[in-house]
Motif scaffolding. Structure first.
Motif, PDB file in Angstrom:
ATOM      1  N   ASN A  18      -2.313  84.959 -71.647  1.00 39.13           N
ATOM      2  CA  ASN A  18      -1.724  86.280 -71.868  1.00 39.13           C
ATOM      3  C   ASN A  18      -0.346  86.172 -72.503  1.00 39.13           C
ATOM      4  N   LYS A  96      -7.105  99.438 -60.093  1.00 41.11           N
ATOM      5  CA  LYS A  96      -8.049  98.697 -60.938  1.00 41.11           C
ATOM      6  C   LYS A  96      -8.063  99.213 -62.373  1.00 41.11           C
ATOM      7  N   TYR A 162      -8.128  90.012 -78.084  1.00 44.13           N
ATOM      8  CA  TYR A 162      -8.153  89.202 -76.856  1.00 44.13           C
ATOM      9  C   TYR A 162      -7.764  90.059 -75.648  1.00 44.13           C
ATOM     10  N   ALA A 165     -10.627  92.499 -74.831  1.00 46.55           N
ATOM     11  CA  ALA A 165     -11.792  91.840 -74.230  1.00 46.55           C
ATOM     12  C   ALA A 165     -11.523  91.435 -72.788  1.00 46.55           C
ATOM     13  N   THR A 166     -10.354  90.870 -72.528  1.00 46.82           N
ATOM     14  CA  THR A 166     -10.049  90.471 -71.147  1.00 46.82           C
ATOM     15  C   THR A 166      -9.859  91.690 -70.253  1.00 46.82           C
ATOM     16  N   VAL A 168     -11.470  94.620 -70.521  1.00 47.13           N
ATOM     17  CA  VAL A 168     -12.802  95.132 -70.192  1.00 47.13           C
ATOM     18  C   VAL A 168     -13.490  94.205 -69.193  1.00 47.13           C
ATOM     19  N   LYS A 169     -13.368  92.910 -69.401  1.00 42.58           N
ATOM     20  CA  LYS A 169     -13.980  91.940 -68.490  1.00 42.58           C
ATOM     21  C   LYS A 169     -13.409  92.079 -67.080  1.00 42.58           C
ATOM     22  N   ARG A 170     -12.088  92.157 -66.972  1.00 43.28           N
ATOM     23  CA  ARG A 170     -11.447  92.316 -65.651  1.00 43.28           C
ATOM     24  C   ARG A 170     -11.856  93.622 -64.987  1.00 43.28           C
ATOM     25  N   LEU A 172     -14.569  95.444 -65.465  1.00 40.85           N
ATOM     26  CA  LEU A 172     -15.964  95.391 -65.016  1.00 40.85           C
ATOM     27  C   LEU A 172     -16.109  94.513 -63.776  1.00 40.85           C
ATOM     28  N   HIS A 173     -15.356  93.436 -63.717  1.00 38.38           N
ATOM     29  CA  HIS A 173     -15.381  92.563 -62.539  1.00 38.38           C
ATOM     30  C   HIS A 173     -14.835  93.297 -61.310  1.00 38.38           C
TER      31      HIS A 173
END
Length: 190
Positions: A18, A96, A162, A165-166, A168-170, A172-173
């Motif tokens: 980051n 979140k 980047y 993408a991170t 959205v990934k975080r 969703l997790h």
């Protein structure tokens, strides 16, 4: 030695990737050329992303480009600073949804480039009110052909991609971790 300790503390809190992406975004927006315009007989004008924000802040986009004026970025500069800080919002706000701040730099960049394209289009007489003449279309195509992307635009696009993408990934997790598992029916247990 002190700088290494500070960087190590920041990397532990924010993540090394980051910090590198944030540095790339800073470099791409404020230092490297994001847009260049080939002007016949006079050479090339180059603009950083931040200078493009200044062009947007001016009244006439093409006139500002032609004269190479370097006006202040105004509200767009403030929005750029907010967009730079947004990917790190989750460090301060423990909701979140705060991780979605990583989408802000990409959305901001896309909005700015759409506004630049619209400004160029409208400067050549393009509007929703009526059809463009062939001469206006040709002049706009020549102007767009003289404009090229610089390394700063590509670097900042990759860095903001980047972050998006991170984010959205975080998100969703985190959302999957909050979702309770459905209760098993008594028939399935038998």
């Amino acid at each position: 030695m002190k700088e290494k300790q500070i960087f190590a503390q920041l990397a532990a809190k924010c993540g090394t990737a980051n910090l590198v992406a944030g540095g790339a975004l800073l470099l791409g927006w404020f230092v490297l050329t994001a847009l260049s315009i080939q002007i016949p007989f006079t050479g090339k004008l180059t603009f950083t992303f931040y200078q493009v924000l200044g062009l947007l802040n001016s009244n006439n986009l093409l006139e500002s480009m032609d004269h190479g004026s370097r006006s202040g970025a105004g509200i767009y500069g403030l929005l750029a600073l907010i967009a730079l800080a947004a990917p790190f919002l989750h460090l301060l706000w423990k909701d979140k949804h705060a991780v979605l701040g990583g989408l802000v730099p990409l959305l901001f960049m896309l909005t700015v480039w759409i506004m630049v394209g619209h400004g160029i289009h409208s400067a050549f007489g393009g509007s929703a009110a009526g059809p463009e003449s062939e001469l206006e279309k040709q002049a706009e195509q020549e102007a767009m052909g003289a404009i090229s992307w610089g390394f700063g635009a590509y670097l900042s696009f990759l860095a903001s991609l980047y972050f998006a993408a991170t984010a959205v990934k975080r998100f969703l997790h985190l959302r999957a971790a909050d979702t309770p598992l459905p209760a098993r029916s008594s028939q399935a247990a038998a």
